[in-house]
Design a protein around this motif. Structure first.
Motif, PDB file in Angstrom:
ATOM      1  N   LYS A 294       0.849  -1.196   0.000  1.00  0.00           N
ATOM      2  CA  LYS A 294       0.000   0.000   0.000  1.00  0.00           C
ATOM      3  C   LYS A 294       0.882   1.242   0.000  1.00  0.00           C
ATOM      4  CE  LYS A 294      -3.985  -2.039   0.248  1.00  0.00           C
ATOM      5  NZ  LYS A 294      -4.131  -2.446  -1.146  1.00  0.00           N
ATOM      6  N   LYS A 295       0.304   2.338  -0.471  1.00  0.00           N
ATOM      7  CA  LYS A 295       1.083   3.575  -0.455  1.00  0.00           C
ATOM      8  C   LYS A 295       1.095   4.173   0.947  1.00  0.00           C
ATOM      9  CE  LYS A 295      -0.585   7.120  -2.726  1.00  0.00           C
ATOM     10  NZ  LYS A 295      -1.178   7.813  -3.883  1.00  0.00           N
ATOM     11  N   SER A 296       2.202   4.821   1.288  1.00  0.00           N
ATOM     12  CA  SER A 296       2.289   5.483   2.587  1.00  0.00           C
ATOM     13  C   SER A 296       1.330   6.670   2.610  1.00  0.00           C
ATOM     14  CB  SER A 296       3.703   6.007   2.813  1.00  0.00           C
ATOM     15  OG  SER A 296       4.630   4.952   2.732  1.00  0.00           O
ATOM     16  N   ASP A 297       0.822   6.983   3.801  1.00  0.00           N
ATOM     17  CA  ASP A 297      -0.031   8.176   3.937  1.00  0.00           C
ATOM     18  C   ASP A 297       0.784   9.427   3.629  1.00  0.00           C
ATOM     19  OD1 ASP A 297      -2.011   6.491   4.887  1.00  0.00           O
ATOM     20  OD2 ASP A 297      -1.274   6.686   6.959  1.00  0.00           O
ATOM     21  N   LYS A 298       0.058  10.442   3.171  1.00  0.00           N
ATOM     22  CA  LYS A 298       0.709  11.731   2.868  1.00  0.00           C
ATOM     23  C   LYS A 298       1.505  12.247   4.060  1.00  0.00           C
ATOM     24  CE  LYS A 298      -0.742  13.980  -1.135  1.00  0.00           C
ATOM     25  NZ  LYS A 298      -2.020  13.425  -1.670  1.00  0.00           N
ATOM     26  N   SER A 299       0.894  12.152   5.255  1.00  0.00           N
ATOM     27  CA  SER A 299       1.549  12.700   6.438  1.00  0.00           C
ATOM     28  C   SER A 299       2.831  11.920   6.753  1.00  0.00           C
ATOM     29  CB  SER A 299       0.601  12.675   7.632  1.00  0.00           C
ATOM     30  OG  SER A 299       0.186  11.344   7.854  1.00  0.00           O
ATOM     31  N   THR A 300       2.810  10.625   6.501  1.00  0.00           N
ATOM     32  CA  THR A 300       4.008   9.797   6.743  1.00  0.00           C
ATOM     33  C   THR A 300       5.116  10.205   5.777  1.00  0.00           C
ATOM     34  OG1 THR A 300       2.488   7.993   7.215  1.00  0.00           O
ATOM     35  CG2 THR A 300       4.808   7.418   6.972  1.00  0.00           C
ATOM     36  N   ILE A 301       4.736  10.435   4.520  1.00  0.00           N
ATOM     37  CA  ILE A 301       5.733  10.846   3.522  1.00  0.00           C
ATOM     38  C   ILE A 301       6.348  12.188   3.931  1.00  0.00           C
ATOM     39  CG2 ILE A 301       6.128  11.463   1.101  1.00  0.00           C
ATOM     40  CD1 ILE A 301       3.930   9.520   0.303  1.00  0.00           C
ATOM     41  N   LEU A 302       5.474  13.100   4.385  1.00  0.00           N
ATOM     42  CA  LEU A 302       5.982  14.422   4.782  1.00  0.00           C
ATOM     43  C   LEU A 302       6.907  14.332   5.988  1.00  0.00           C
ATOM     44  CD1 LEU A 302       2.890  16.702   4.143  1.00  0.00           C
ATOM     45  CD2 LEU A 302       5.108  16.724   2.936  1.00  0.00           C
ATOM     46  N   ALA A 303       6.567  13.459   6.937  1.00  0.00           N
ATOM     47  CA  ALA A 303       7.406  13.302   8.132  1.00  0.00           C
ATOM     48  C   ALA A 303       8.772  12.721   7.736  1.00  0.00           C
ATOM     49  CB  ALA A 303       6.716  12.395   9.139  1.00  0.00           C
ATOM     50  N   PHE A 304       8.762  11.787   6.809  1.00  0.00           N
ATOM     51  CA  PHE A 304      10.001  11.166   6.316  1.00  0.00           C
ATOM     52  C   PHE A 304      10.865  12.234   5.631  1.00  0.00           C
ATOM     53  CE2 PHE A 304      12.634   8.355   3.740  1.00  0.00           C
ATOM     54  CZ  PHE A 304      12.668   7.153   4.432  1.00  0.00           C
ATOM     55  N   TYR A 305      10.193  13.036   4.826  1.00  0.00           N
ATOM     56  CA  TYR A 305      10.849  14.135   4.117  1.00  0.00           C
ATOM     57  C   TYR A 305      11.493  15.106   5.119  1.00  0.00           C
ATOM     58  CZ  TYR A 305      10.969  18.505   1.354  1.00  0.00           C
ATOM     59  OH  TYR A 305      11.348  19.665   0.749  1.00  0.00           O
ATOM     60  N   ASP A 306      10.704  15.489   6.131  1.00  0.00           N
ATOM     61  CA  ASP A 306      11.206  16.444   7.127  1.00  0.00           C
ATOM     62  C   ASP A 306      12.424  15.894   7.862  1.00  0.00           C
ATOM     63  OD1 ASP A 306       9.330  18.318   6.538  1.00  0.00           O
ATOM     64  OD2 ASP A 306       7.932  17.717   8.140  1.00  0.00           O
ATOM     65  N   GLU A 307      12.379  14.607   8.175  1.00  0.00           N
ATOM     66  CA  GLU A 307      13.493  13.997   8.896  1.00  0.00           C
ATOM     67  C   GLU A 307      14.773  14.033   8.040  1.00  0.00           C
ATOM     68  OE1 GLU A 307      13.790  13.204  11.940  1.00  0.00           O
ATOM     69  OE2 GLU A 307      15.738  12.167  11.843  1.00  0.00           O
ATOM     70  N   LEU A 308      14.628  13.717   6.753  1.00  0.00           N
ATOM     71  CA  LEU A 308      15.808  13.758   5.870  1.00  0.00           C
ATOM     72  C   LEU A 308      16.349  15.185   5.784  1.00  0.00           C
ATOM     73  CD1 LEU A 308      14.909  11.348   2.910  1.00  0.00           C
ATOM     74  CD2 LEU A 308      16.531  10.956   4.762  1.00  0.00           C
ATOM     75  N   LYS A 309      15.437  16.145   5.648  1.00  0.00           N
ATOM     76  CA  LYS A 309      15.839  17.566   5.598  1.00  0.00           C
ATOM     77  C   LYS A 309      16.616  17.937   6.860  1.00  0.00           C
ATOM     78  CE  LYS A 309      14.166  20.012   2.073  1.00  0.00           C
ATOM     79  NZ  LYS A 309      15.025  20.608   1.122  1.00  0.00           N
ATOM     80  N   LYS A 310      16.046  17.536   7.997  1.00  0.00           N
ATOM     81  CA  LYS A 310      16.662  17.851   9.283  1.00  0.00           C
ATOM     82  C   LYS A 310      18.081  17.278   9.343  1.00  0.00           C
ATOM     83  CE  LYS A 310      15.550  16.446  13.625  1.00  0.00           C
ATOM     84  NZ  LYS A 310      14.552  15.714  14.422  1.00  0.00           N
ATOM     85  N   GLN A 311      18.239  16.122   8.726  1.00  0.00           N
ATOM     86  CA  GLN A 311      19.551  15.455   8.703  1.00  0.00           C
ATOM     87  C   GLN A 311      20.428  15.979   7.555  1.00  0.00           C
ATOM     88  OE1 GLN A 311      20.508  12.704  10.693  1.00  0.00           O
ATOM     89  NE2 GLN A 311      18.585  12.366  11.784  1.00  0.00           N
ATOM     90  N   LYS A 312      19.985  17.055   6.906  1.00  0.00           N
ATOM     91  CA  LYS A 312      20.747  17.738   5.850  1.00  0.00           C
ATOM     92  C   LYS A 312      20.963  16.886   4.586  1.00  0.00           C
ATOM     93  CE  LYS A 312      22.172  21.515   8.350  1.00  0.00           C
ATOM     94  NZ  LYS A 312      21.024  21.429   9.273  1.00  0.00           N
ATOM     95  N   ILE A 313      19.976  16.061   4.305  1.00  0.00           N
ATOM     96  CA  ILE A 313      20.019  15.276   3.064  1.00  0.00           C
ATOM     97  C   ILE A 313      19.131  15.978   2.033  1.00  0.00           C
ATOM     98  CG2 ILE A 313      19.447  13.033   2.012  1.00  0.00           C
ATOM     99  CD1 ILE A 313      21.746  12.754   3.996  1.00  0.00           C
ATOM    100  N   ASN A 314      19.622  16.159   0.808  1.00  0.00           N
ATOM    101  CA  ASN A 314      18.795  16.753  -0.254  1.00  0.00           C
ATOM    102  C   ASN A 314      17.669  15.807  -0.600  1.00  0.00           C
ATOM    103  OD1 ASN A 314      20.436  19.066  -0.827  1.00  0.00           O
ATOM    104  ND2 ASN A 314      21.894  17.653  -1.804  1.00  0.00           N
ATOM    105  N   VAL A 315      16.446  16.326  -0.612  1.00  0.00           N
ATOM    106  CA  VAL A 315      15.318  15.428  -0.849  1.00  0.00           C
ATOM    107  C   VAL A 315      14.180  16.164  -1.551  1.00  0.00           C
ATOM    108  CG1 VAL A 315      14.517  15.830   1.528  1.00  0.00           C
ATOM    109  CG2 VAL A 315      13.656  13.860   0.270  1.00  0.00           C
ATOM    110  N   THR A 316      13.494  15.448  -2.448  1.00  0.00           N
ATOM    111  CA  THR A 316      12.268  15.969  -3.068  1.00  0.00           C
ATOM    112  C   THR A 316      11.227  14.855  -3.039  1.00  0.00           C
ATOM    113  OG1 THR A 316      13.027  15.251  -5.236  1.00  0.00           O
ATOM    114  CG2 THR A 316      13.419  17.547  -4.690  1.00  0.00           C
ATOM    115  N   ILE A 317       9.976  15.248  -3.186  1.00  0.00           N
ATOM    116  CA  ILE A 317       8.901  14.250  -3.289  1.00  0.00           C
ATOM    117  C   ILE A 317       8.448  14.244  -4.734  1.00  0.00           C
ATOM    118  CG2 ILE A 317       6.578  13.575  -2.531  1.00  0.00           C
ATOM    119  CD1 ILE A 317       7.155  15.035   0.109  1.00  0.00           C
ATOM    120  N   ARG A 318       8.420  13.074  -5.345  1.00  0.00           N
ATOM    121  CA  ARG A 318       8.072  13.023  -6.764  1.00  0.00           C
ATOM    122  C   ARG A 318       6.606  13.358  -6.987  1.00  0.00           C
ATOM    123  NH1 ARG A 318       9.660   7.914 -10.291  1.00  0.00           N
ATOM    124  NH2 ARG A 318      11.717   8.795  -9.864  1.00  0.00           N
TER     125      ARG A 318
END
Ligand code: SAH
Length: 339
Positions: A294-318
């Motif tokens: 199943k696809k991850s919930d939008k909020s889960t994707i955003l939280a994952f994104y935020d965590e990577l950002k916080k860890q200074k990893i370049n990230v985008t959501i397709r």
């Protein structure tokens, strides 16, 4: 052999081989890729003898579009090949231009558990001309030029290495389809020896790696290729590629609900990638009827994104394209095969 199988330098060798000047290759390229002339009888700047020889030595056929599905920003094409196999390509309208996602094989043997193409095993590799024609047939259909190409449709491109490299040479050739190397992206599930080979070619294309997991335990479950080339071997190949080419690599990460999408997974991923010249593209999973993921919930994707950002990893959501029209990798072909 098909005329669209041949990069320009090889066609030059052919002409030299038959006692002609090598610039004839350039003339043939202009007819095919610029003037879109399909009949060698009409190559009027070549003498009849050469035109006849070309007709004897090469095939000049097209492939057939048998189905189109579209929504506002996406158009999906199903092609029928000469041996009645089917492959698909997807056209996407971006604000920066038109891109096409092409297939590189009929089916795929990599067996990724979440992927529709992997359910149907590989039937055969595509020839170079069958990849070139996916682009040319779409250009003919929409009467517009394609400005970028991603090799992310059905198949594992590095499992069809020679044909894919010839394809890239032809579409990148200024006298071929003239698509800039920076507008060409090859996506692989991680065939490590071929990544080393690719690093040695003088092609400035983009490389995307389907990582999809932050550790071997999860990756082994969803991507069988990981049992052959594990994450540590893959990461070494990626650093080598970056060192050799000086190019930033894209890390694709498909967000699978409760499989690889927690905050802890994000932290693990950040630790894995820290210090590498990469950026992460988080892919919302395109659900299909035949597969349990199943696809991850939008909020889960955003939280994952935020965590990577916080860890200074370049990230985008397709950005999601074509989920309404079964544009998930392999869905259209899979429906056709069922029928
Ligand atoms: N074999 C290559 C290229 C084809 S797949 C590769 O593995 O990279 C292109 C991308 O789509 C890969 O990242 C793949 O894992 C992903 N993919 C496959 N099925 C998908 C689905 N249903 N939803 C979202 N992405 C998917």
């Amino acid at each position: 052999m098909h005329i669209l199988d041949i990069p320009r330098e090889k066609l030059e060798e052919y002409f030299i081989g038959i006692g002609e000047k090598k610039f004839k290759a350039l003339q043939v390229f202009e007819w095919l890729y610029e003037k879109k002339e399909w009949s060698s009888d009409n190559f009027s700047n070549l003498k009849k003898e050469v035109r006849d020889k070309l007709k004897d030595d090469f095939v000049f056929s097209k492939i057939e579009i048998v189905k189109k599905e579209e929504d506002e920003l996406t158009k999906k094409y199903l092609f029928k090949l000469e041996d009645n196999n089917h492959v698909e390509a997807v056209l996407m309208y971006h604000d920066y231009g038109r891109s096409v996602c092409i297939s590189s094989q009929v089916g795929c043997n990599m067996g990724c558990k979440f992927c529709e193409s992997g359910r149907l095993k590989k039937v055969r590799n595509l020839n170079t001309f069958e990849m070139v024609l996916q682009i040319m047939m779409i250009e003919e259909d929409i009467k517009e030029r394609i400005s970028s190409v991603v090799i992310m449709g059905i198949g594992e491109p590095l499992d069809n290495y020679d044909n894919v490299i010839n394809f890239i040479k032809i579409i990148n050739d200024a006298k071929g389809l003239a698509i800039g190397a920076r507008h060409i992206t090859l996506s692989t599930c991680g065939l490590v020896p071929k990544i080393y080979e690719l690093a040695n070619l003088p092609l400035q294309i983009n490389l995307a790696i389907s990582l999809h997991a932050p550790n071997d335990e999860i990756r082994n479950q969803v991507m069988p290729v990981n049992k052959v080339y594990n994450i540590s071997q893959l990461m070494t190949a990626i650093s080598d590629y970056i060192a050799q080419t000086n190019r930033r690599v894209t890390i694709e990460y498909v967000m699978l609900k409760e499989v690889n999408d927690s905050k802890e997974h994000a932290t693990m991923l950040a630790n894995l990638l820290r210090g590498l010249n990469v950026y992460v593209n988080l892919i919302p999973y395109n659900e299909t009827n035949n597969i349990v993921f199943k696809k991850s919930d939008k909020s889960t994707i955003l939280a994952f994104y935020d965590e990577l950002k916080k860890q200074k990893i370049n990230v985008t959501i397709r950005k999601e394209f074509g989920s309404k029209i079964s544009a998930a990798c392999g869905q259209l072909r899979s429906k056709e095969v069922k029928r």
